[in-house]
Design a protein around this motif. Sequence first.
Motif, PDB file in Angstrom:
ATOM      1  N   SER A  12       0.843  -1.160   0.011  1.00 58.52           N
ATOM      2  CA  SER A  12       0.014   0.136   0.016  1.00 58.52           C
ATOM      3  C   SER A  12       0.900   1.264  -0.050  1.00 58.52           C
ATOM      4  O   SER A  12       1.991   1.450   0.848  1.00 58.52           O
ATOM      5  N   SER A  13       0.633   2.114  -0.758  1.00 57.30           N
ATOM      6  CA  SER A  13       1.213   3.641  -0.796  1.00 57.30           C
ATOM      7  C   SER A  13       0.248   4.617  -1.437  1.00 57.30           C
ATOM      8  O   SER A  13      -0.800   4.298  -1.764  1.00 57.30           O
ATOM      9  N   GLY A  14       0.835   5.732  -1.158  1.00 56.99           N
ATOM     10  CA  GLY A  14      -0.014   6.994  -1.479  1.00 56.99           C
ATOM     11  C   GLY A  14      -1.557   6.881  -0.955  1.00 56.99           C
ATOM     12  O   GLY A  14      -1.647   6.533   0.233  1.00 56.99           O
ATOM     13  N   GLN A  15      -2.437   7.584  -1.621  1.00 57.15           N
ATOM     14  CA  GLN A  15      -3.801   7.681  -1.333  1.00 57.15           C
ATOM     15  C   GLN A  15      -4.425   6.274  -1.190  1.00 57.15           C
ATOM     16  O   GLN A  15      -5.210   6.378  -0.152  1.00 57.15           O
ATOM     17  N   GLN A  16      -4.095   5.367  -1.883  1.00 61.96           N
ATOM     18  CA  GLN A  16      -4.594   3.923  -1.708  1.00 61.96           C
ATOM     19  C   GLN A  16      -4.183   3.446  -0.182  1.00 61.96           C
ATOM     20  O   GLN A  16      -4.977   2.789   0.290  1.00 61.96           O
ATOM     21  N   GLY A  17      -2.946   3.553   0.060  1.00 58.96           N
ATOM     22  CA  GLY A  17      -2.448   3.214   1.274  1.00 58.96           C
ATOM     23  C   GLY A  17      -3.215   4.001   2.274  1.00 58.96           C
ATOM     24  O   GLY A  17      -3.453   3.402   3.471  1.00 58.96           O
ATOM     25  N   PHE A  18      -3.072   5.198   2.351  1.00 56.49           N
ATOM     26  CA  PHE A  18      -3.756   6.243   3.418  1.00 56.49           C
ATOM     27  C   PHE A  18      -5.226   5.641   3.652  1.00 56.49           C
ATOM     28  O   PHE A  18      -5.700   5.437   4.828  1.00 56.49           O
ATOM     29  N   ASP A  19      -6.061   5.461   2.497  1.00 54.44           N
ATOM     30  CA  ASP A  19      -7.570   4.992   2.822  1.00 54.44           C
ATOM     31  C   ASP A  19      -7.477   3.801   3.507  1.00 54.44           C
ATOM     32  O   ASP A  19      -8.265   3.535   4.135  1.00 54.44           O
ATOM     33  N   HIS A  20      -6.491   2.784   3.148  1.00 53.66           N
ATOM     34  CA  HIS A  20      -6.542   1.544   3.565  1.00 53.66           C
ATOM     35  C   HIS A  20      -6.306   1.557   4.997  1.00 53.66           C
ATOM     36  O   HIS A  20      -6.969   0.983   5.898  1.00 53.66           O
ATOM     37  N   TYR A  21      -5.263   2.339   5.562  1.00 54.67           N
ATOM     38  CA  TYR A  21      -4.964   2.088   7.074  1.00 54.67           C
ATOM     39  C   TYR A  21      -5.924   3.126   7.758  1.00 54.67           C
ATOM     40  O   TYR A  21      -6.161   2.597   8.889  1.00 54.67           O
ATOM     41  N   TRP A  22      -6.336   4.266   7.106  1.00 56.54           N
ATOM     42  CA  TRP A  22      -7.316   4.726   7.930  1.00 56.54           C
ATOM     43  C   TRP A  22      -8.574   3.985   8.171  1.00 56.54           C
ATOM     44  O   TRP A  22      -9.430   4.367   9.524  1.00 56.54           O
ATOM     45  N   GLN A  23      -9.024   3.095   7.568  1.00 56.58           N
ATOM     46  CA  GLN A  23     -10.190   2.295   7.645  1.00 56.58           C
ATOM     47  C   GLN A  23     -10.016   0.974   8.619  1.00 56.58           C
ATOM     48  O   GLN A  23     -10.805   0.270   8.929  1.00 56.58           O
ATOM     49  N   THR A  24      -8.745   0.567   9.025  1.00 59.21           N
ATOM     50  CA  THR A  24      -8.451  -0.246   9.891  1.00 59.21           C
ATOM     51  C   THR A  24      -8.765  -0.134  11.204  1.00 59.21           C
ATOM     52  O   THR A  24      -9.167   1.063  11.650  1.00 59.21           O
ATOM     53  N   ARG A  25      -9.398  -0.972  11.881  1.00 62.25           N
ATOM     54  CA  ARG A  25      -9.625  -0.874  13.519  1.00 62.25           C
ATOM     55  C   ARG A  25      -9.063  -1.970  14.173  1.00 62.25           C
ATOM     56  O   ARG A  25      -8.905  -3.125  13.688  1.00 62.25           O
ATOM     57  N   GLY A  26      -8.938  -1.659  15.290  1.00 62.59           N
ATOM     58  CA  GLY A  26      -8.253  -2.914  16.144  1.00 62.59           C
ATOM     59  C   GLY A  26      -8.594  -2.242  17.607  1.00 62.59           C
ATOM     60  O   GLY A  26      -9.536  -1.476  17.842  1.00 62.59           O
ATOM     61  N   ASP A  27      -7.810  -2.881  18.800  1.00 62.85           N
ATOM     62  CA  ASP A  27      -7.973  -2.487  20.203  1.00 62.85           C
ATOM     63  C   ASP A  27      -7.171  -1.138  20.286  1.00 62.85           C
ATOM     64  O   ASP A  27      -5.966  -0.830  19.933  1.00 62.85           O
ATOM     65  N   TRP A  28      -7.763  -0.186  21.191  1.00 64.36           N
ATOM     66  CA  TRP A  28      -7.274   0.999  21.427  1.00 64.36           C
ATOM     67  C   TRP A  28      -6.083   0.727  22.546  1.00 64.36           C
ATOM     68  O   TRP A  28      -6.027  -0.044  23.410  1.00 64.36           O
ATOM     69  N   VAL A  29      -4.658   1.068  22.034  1.00 65.14           N
ATOM     70  CA  VAL A  29      -3.544   1.052  22.901  1.00 65.14           C
ATOM     71  C   VAL A  29      -3.565   2.437  23.707  1.00 65.14           C
ATOM     72  O   VAL A  29      -3.139   2.429  24.960  1.00 65.14           O
ATOM     73  N   GLU A  30      -3.853   3.465  23.036  1.00 66.10           N
ATOM     74  CA  GLU A  30      -3.862   4.924  23.490  1.00 66.10           C
ATOM     75  C   GLU A  30      -5.096   5.384  22.972  1.00 66.10           C
ATOM     76  O   GLU A  30      -5.352   5.543  21.846  1.00 66.10           O
TER      77      GLU A  30
END
Length: 240
Positions: A12-30
């Motif tokens: 993933s890179s560029g806008q595609q990578g940004f959108d991909h990681y922005w939409q990921t969800r997991g457990d809050w560490v902070e």
Amino acid sequence: MAVEQASGHSASSGQQGFDHYWQTRGDWVEEPNRRRGGESGVQRVLLPDNHMIYVKRQVGHIYRSPLHPFGRPTVLRERDALRGLSKLNVRVPRLLFSGAQRDQEFGWKALLVTASLDGFEEIMQWYAKGGRERYGEALHDQLLKDLAGNLARMHQGRWQHSCLYIKHVFVRVVEEPNGPRAEVALLDLEKCRRRFTASAASHRDLKQLRRHSSFSDADWKKLLYFYETAFGSVVKGLER
């Protein structure tokens, strides 16, 4: 829409990578908290291939400096530190992706994605679980020496951590044929910045670490000895 990104992940890179990681969800560490005029939080995300990553997601969370008087996302400063320290062989989390884009509603949306430091834990947790007693003083001395070496390389490169609390020091023990070996890593580089001199970076960080750690006098003297040996000079004005 402006995008500033740096990718260390081939998928993933560029806008595609940004959108991909922005939409990921997991457990809050902070948990998301409001500061610097915006919001910032960190999630631990387990990928389909069972690799763990950490995603710092920010909205309107900026810092200002002479170079960036109108504000710049703090993750980009942290990205710069991760890149710089990695080149100096300072053990820090591996950068996978970072990016920031202007948003009409929020001003800035920004991401920093790093790989998990597998096997590492906060040094105080390691102490509390009996790591020092289990492995003995020889390994503990090696742990202090590795911490000192990482700090010395960081400061020789004129990088100042600026938030060097003991909770940001992580450790793991690697079992090898010749016996166990301790490795130390540094985390939370959001406030990390370059100084004009190595001594300025060194003095500020070491004073901060002394105040915000529970090292005994004997352990501190050992750490300082290892540090000054690696750094190449005595650091004046420190509690010894």
